[in-house]
Design an enzyme around this catalytic site. Structure first.
Site, mmCIF file in Angstrom:
data_model
loop_
_atom_site.group_PDB
_atom_site.id
_atom_site.type_symbol
_atom_site.label_atom_id
_atom_site.label_comp_id
_atom_site.label_asym_id
_atom_site.label_seq_id
_atom_site.Cartn_x
_atom_site.Cartn_y
_atom_site.Cartn_z
ATOM 1 N N LYS A 1 0.837 -1.202 0.000
ATOM 2 C CA LYS A 1 0.000 0.000 0.000
ATOM 3 C C LYS A 1 0.874 1.255 0.000
ATOM 4 C CE LYS A 1 -3.814 -2.330 2.281
ATOM 5 N NZ LYS A 1 -4.544 -2.593 1.080
ATOM 6 N N CYS A 2 1.797 1.286 -0.942
ATOM 7 C CA CYS A 2 2.785 2.353 -1.006
ATOM 8 C C CYS A 2 2.737 2.981 -2.396
ATOM 9 C CB CYS A 2 4.169 1.730 -0.737
ATOM 10 S SG CYS A 2 5.581 2.834 -0.938
ATOM 11 N N GLY A 3 3.147 4.208 -2.510
ATOM 12 C CA GLY A 3 3.221 4.839 -3.811
ATOM 13 C C GLY A 3 4.195 4.135 -4.755
#
Length: 177
Positions: free
Chosen positions: A56-58
């Site tokens: 859930k990271c850019g």
């Protein structure tokens, strides 16, 4: 004769252990497996790209590029090792099953993934402590990359900002293959 055979087997085993580079002399648990894996037994002699990952990271879309590197360069000796970590921004909150399903279904990840791992600070896994000690650089965020040559020497570090398709990363890998 039996004693000689036992002695030779013992010496052969000792030689195998001695041949393990310190950077791979660690045991980790696969993301969806129960049996621990000794990195040296599986990956010694390969070029290793160790990456702390998060779902859930850019930078999560880098999974796609990492898988592409693994598929393209794997036959020549590259292995990508993924270490999900919840250390930065709580961006890997899922269970092993959730992480595995996400990586496979969203990005088709087939490269080896390991259980959630602490990658910085005092509680860092010994493998990551070794990477940090060898380079003087601790992961600053998710998708930090450590490149290990075929002899087990940690040779380069790439920040999260370095995408798997960057020329700088690819050139460094190609030079080791």
């Amino acid at each position: 004769m039996r004693i000689l055979v036992l002695l030779l087997l013992t010496l052969a085993g000792a030689g195998a252990s001695a041949a393990c580079p310190s950077s791979l002399d660690f045991t980790v648990r696969p993301l969806l497996g129960k049996e621990p894996v000794r990195l040296c037994d599986e990956y010694a002699g390969k070029v290793v790209l160790a990456v702390n990952t998060a779902s859930k990271c850019g930078f999560t879309p880098q999974y796609e590029g990492l898988e592409a590197l693994y598929r393209e360069l794997g036959p020549r000796g590259l292995v990508v090792l993924g270490f999900p970590s919840n250390d930065f921004g709580g961006q890997e909150p899922g269970t092993a099953e959730e992480i595995g399903k996400f990586c496979r279904s969203t990005y088709g990840v087939q490269f080896p993934m390991f259980e959630k791992t602490v990658v910085h600070g005092d509680a860092a896994h010994p493998f990551y402590k070794h990477l940090i000690d060898a380079t003087g650089k601790s992961p600053k965020w998710n998708f930090y990359k450590y490149l290990i040559d075929r002899d087990g020497k940690v040779v380069r570090v790439f920040s999260s900002m370095t995408s798997p398709d960057s020329g700088k990363l690819r050139d460094a890998i190609e030079a080791l293959l």
